[in-house]
Design a protein around this motif. Structure first.
Motif, PDB file in Angstrom:
ATOM      1  N   GLU A   1       0.821  -1.198  -0.014  1.00  0.00           N
ATOM      2  CA  GLU A   1      -0.112   0.134   0.032  1.00  0.00           C
ATOM      3  C   GLU A   1       0.766   1.384   0.108  1.00  0.00           C
ATOM      4  N   ALA A   2       0.380   2.420  -0.698  1.00  0.00           N
ATOM      5  CA  ALA A   2       1.115   3.421  -0.867  1.00  0.00           C
ATOM      6  C   ALA A   2       0.244   4.533   0.027  1.00  0.00           C
ATOM      7  N   VAL A   3       0.910   5.145   0.976  1.00  0.00           N
ATOM      8  CA  VAL A   3       0.100   6.206   1.973  1.00  0.00           C
ATOM      9  C   VAL A   3       1.097   7.289   2.070  1.00  0.00           C
ATOM     10  N   ASP A   4       0.455   8.427   1.800  1.00  0.00           N
ATOM     11  CA  ASP A   4       1.195   9.992   2.013  1.00  0.00           C
ATOM     12  C   ASP A   4       2.720   9.739   1.420  1.00  0.00           C
TER      13      ASP A   4
ATOM     14  N   LYS B   1      -5.500   2.351  -7.023  1.00  0.00           N
ATOM     15  CA  LYS B   1      -4.394   3.501  -7.442  1.00  0.00           C
ATOM     16  C   LYS B   1      -3.354   3.212  -6.260  1.00  0.00           C
ATOM     17  N   SER B   2      -3.575   3.017  -5.244  1.00  0.00           N
ATOM     18  CA  SER B   2      -2.670   2.859  -4.132  1.00  0.00           C
ATOM     19  C   SER B   2      -2.299   1.488  -3.419  1.00  0.00           C
TER      20      SER B   2
ATOM     21  N   MET C   1      11.125   1.248  -2.568  1.00  0.00           N
ATOM     22  CA  MET C   1      10.521   1.420  -3.992  1.00  0.00           C
ATOM     23  C   MET C   1       9.250   1.812  -4.095  1.00  0.00           C
ATOM     24  N   LYS C   2       8.978   2.279  -5.312  1.00  0.00           N
ATOM     25  CA  LYS C   2       7.566   3.018  -5.668  1.00  0.00           C
ATOM     26  C   LYS C   2       6.792   1.765  -5.978  1.00  0.00           C
ATOM     27  N   LEU C   3       5.403   2.098  -5.970  1.00  0.00           N
ATOM     28  CA  LEU C   3       4.323   1.047  -6.200  1.00  0.00           C
ATOM     29  C   LEU C   3       4.476   0.624  -7.629  1.00  0.00           C
ATOM     30  N   TYR C   4       4.626   1.476  -8.660  1.00  0.00           N
ATOM     31  CA  TYR C   4       4.960   1.133 -10.095  1.00  0.00           C
ATOM     32  C   TYR C   4       6.123   0.187 -10.250  1.00  0.00           C
ATOM     33  N   GLU C   5       7.192   0.409  -9.416  1.00  0.00           N
ATOM     34  CA  GLU C   5       8.328  -0.324  -9.451  1.00  0.00           C
ATOM     35  C   GLU C   5       8.169  -1.835  -9.012  1.00  0.00           C
ATOM     36  N   LEU C   6       7.298  -1.855  -7.804  1.00  0.00           N
ATOM     37  CA  LEU C   6       6.996  -3.209  -7.292  1.00  0.00           C
ATOM     38  C   LEU C   6       6.186  -4.020  -8.449  1.00  0.00           C
TER      39      LEU C   6
ATOM     40  N   PHE D   1       0.624 -10.990  -8.130  1.00  0.00           N
ATOM     41  CA  PHE D   1       0.161  -9.787  -7.741  1.00  0.00           C
ATOM     42  C   PHE D   1      -0.510  -8.943  -8.712  1.00  0.00           C
ATOM     43  N   ILE D   2      -1.582  -8.122  -8.139  1.00  0.00           N
ATOM     44  CA  ILE D   2      -2.443  -7.589  -8.925  1.00  0.00           C
ATOM     45  C   ILE D   2      -2.632  -6.093  -8.351  1.00  0.00           C
ATOM     46  N   ARG D   3      -2.701  -5.112  -9.193  1.00  0.00           N
ATOM     47  CA  ARG D   3      -2.920  -3.724  -8.858  1.00  0.00           C
ATOM     48  C   ARG D   3      -4.529  -3.709  -8.654  1.00  0.00           C
TER      49      ARG D   3
END
Length: 151
Positions: free
Chosen positions: A61-64, A99-100, A80-85, A94-96
């Motif tokens: 999860e991406a938060v702040d 957005k976060s 790492m950034k979410l898009y990199e992971l 793993f599936i998006r």
């Protein structure tokens, strides 16, 4: 399918060869599985920095502006950034799902559709992750044998 393991004292790395008549989707899936078998993601929990096997991650999860890796009973922060992971981790696992959030489909215990056409995913540790309706089709496709990046 036959599986063989041989030793070679001259070789310092593990090599896997797949011999087949033709490269089918099943062979591609096996190849992805082997490539991502011991995939590690570096994470921090306080002062402790550890390598986490991707199979231990329930969701990300991406938060702040920070990215967190959730395992069964711990939370780690990663650089790492979410898009990199998303690009690094196996798209069969793993599936998006918003957005976060990225979820490990192998760690979902139960799915329940919501009135809003989103999907409520209960993870193996009983935490709940909402899969937005935008990504619900990709989840359905993945579960039925496709890939997560087909919508």
């Amino acid at each position: 399918m036959k599986v063989y393991a041989t030793t070679d004292n001259k070789d310092n790395e593990i090599k896997v060869e797949i011999h087949c008549r033709e490269v089918t989707d099943k062979i591609k899936r096996l190849q992805r599985y082997v490539q991502h078998f011991d995939e590690l993601v570096r994470g921090r929990n306080g002062e402790e920095t550890v390598n986490i096997n991707s199979h231990e991650i329930l969701y990300i999860e991406a938060v702040d502006g920070k990215v967190f890796l959730y395992t069964f009973n711990k939370v780690y922060e990663t650089d790492m950034k979410l898009y990199e992971l998303e690009d690094t981790l196996d798209p069969k696992d793993f599936i998006r799902c918003s957005k976060s959030v990225i979820v490990n489909v192998n760690k979902i215990k139960m799915l329940r559709p919501e009135i809003t056409r989103s999907v409520r995913a209960t993870m193996v540790n009983n935490e709940v992750v909402i899969i937005s309706r935008r990504y619900a089709g990709a989840l359905k496709n993945l579960i039925s044998g496709g890939t997560s990046n087909e919508q």
